[in-house]
Scaffold this motif. Sequence first.
Motif, short mmCIF file in Angstrom:
data_model
loop_
_atom_site.label_atom_id
_atom_site.label_comp_id
_atom_site.label_asym_id
_atom_site.label_seq_id
_atom_site.Cartn_x
_atom_site.Cartn_y
_atom_site.Cartn_z
N UNK A 179 0.81 -1.22 0.00
CA UNK A 179 0.00 0.00 0.00
C UNK A 179 0.84 1.27 0.00
N UNK A 180 1.85 1.34 0.87
CA UNK A 180 2.68 2.55 0.94
C UNK A 180 3.32 2.87 -0.40
N UNK A 181 3.60 1.85 -1.18
CA UNK A 181 4.23 2.05 -2.49
C UNK A 181 3.30 2.71 -3.50
N UNK A 182 2.04 2.93 -3.12
CA UNK A 182 1.09 3.63 -3.99
C UNK A 182 0.59 4.94 -3.38
N UNK A 183 1.20 5.37 -2.26
CA UNK A 183 0.73 6.56 -1.56
C UNK A 183 1.74 7.70 -1.69
N UNK A 184 1.26 8.85 -2.13
CA UNK A 184 2.08 10.05 -2.14
C UNK A 184 2.28 10.56 -0.71
N UNK A 185 3.25 11.46 -0.49
CA UNK A 185 3.62 11.83 0.89
C UNK A 185 2.46 12.22 1.80
N UNK A 186 1.54 13.08 1.36
CA UNK A 186 0.43 13.47 2.23
C UNK A 186 -0.48 12.28 2.51
N UNK A 187 -0.62 11.40 1.56
CA UNK A 187 -1.45 10.21 1.75
C UNK A 187 -0.78 9.23 2.69
N UNK A 188 0.51 9.02 2.52
CA UNK A 188 1.25 8.12 3.41
C UNK A 188 1.21 8.65 4.84
N UNK A 189 1.36 9.96 5.01
CA UNK A 189 1.29 10.60 6.32
C UNK A 189 -0.05 10.28 6.98
N UNK A 190 -1.14 10.43 6.22
CA UNK A 190 -2.47 10.18 6.78
C UNK A 190 -2.66 8.71 7.15
N UNK A 191 -2.16 7.80 6.32
CA UNK A 191 -2.34 6.38 6.61
C UNK A 191 -1.56 5.94 7.84
N UNK A 192 -0.40 6.53 8.08
CA UNK A 192 0.33 6.22 9.30
C UNK A 192 -0.38 6.82 10.51
N UNK A 193 -0.92 8.03 10.36
CA UNK A 193 -1.67 8.65 11.45
C UNK A 193 -2.90 7.81 11.80
N UNK A 194 -3.61 7.35 10.78
CA UNK A 194 -4.79 6.53 11.01
C UNK A 194 -4.43 5.17 11.60
N UNK A 195 -3.32 4.60 11.17
CA UNK A 195 -2.87 3.33 11.76
C UNK A 195 -2.60 3.51 13.24
N UNK A 196 -1.94 4.59 13.59
CA UNK A 196 -1.67 4.86 15.01
C UNK A 196 -2.97 5.05 15.78
N UNK A 197 -3.94 5.72 15.18
CA UNK A 197 -5.21 5.97 15.87
C UNK A 197 -5.95 4.68 16.20
#
Length: 293
Positions: A179-197
């Motif tokens: 998944x990360x290999x298809x996410x641009x920086x702002x998108x990757x940032x959000x997905x890590x934030x959501x994973x932490x949440x």
Amino acid sequence: MPGNTSDLKSLRATKYTSSLRRAGAVERLRGSGFRAGLHLLDLLERARGRRHPLLPPRRYRRFIGNGDFLEVGREITGYMRDELGMSPSHDVLDAGCGAGRIAVPLTGVLTEGSYLGFDIVPHAIEWCSSAITSRYPNFRFEHVDIRQEIYNPEGTLSASGFRFPADDAAFDIAALVGLISHLLPEEMDNYLAESARVLRPGGQCFATAYLVDDKVAENISRGNTAFSFTHDHGDYYVHSEDEPTYAIAYRLEHIQAVAARYGLRMRREPQLGTWGISIERPASMDLLVLERV
């Protein structure tokens, strides 16, 4: 997997299995022929008695990636069990679950816990809900209409502002596989934030990625990697400027810095794949484990 022009053209064929709402007559005809060929292969496989009851049709697993669908799923699940300590009572979130590559082998593991998978490809989610949830009610699947230029170009949601369909601190493991290999920086940032949440304290985010350190960066510049990333944006590299989300590689320190902002730290050194040190293919991605502090 990123490599050359023919690889990108091949991946574009996944549009025939995801969205044809605005396709012209010629494209619809090509798509119909493509699906018919895949259906014929499925029939031959079934006639020979080689079909696993939870193996999705080829038209649904076409966009998942290289390798044997069931075998790759078993390898990933084995890593989650052996290296992350996943137990039958764990609750697992699978972001970008596709047609159930991880879910299928997990049905034999999560006998007391739960599983939630979500993906942007509607027919993959429909198939998983019908084939898997009907047999394993503790496995749930949700479609999220996120816009993605290859897999879901007409989506209505943005990956950079998307909220996972899950409660806070509800999961022990969040998987971001392929998944990360298809996410641009702002998108990757959000997905890590959501994973932490959505992770409980001590929970783990398990991700595959193309990770770049100084050695890999040098290999990229010399063309000595299995997959090419020819456009350097500092913290990240893309394979194609025309379709940047086709494949993205990140500097390891950048992912670490983003993760730290949301209370995620590297639990161990990444398990490096072969893509960044050799031109030989098939090649594997890197494995990253982040822990919720």
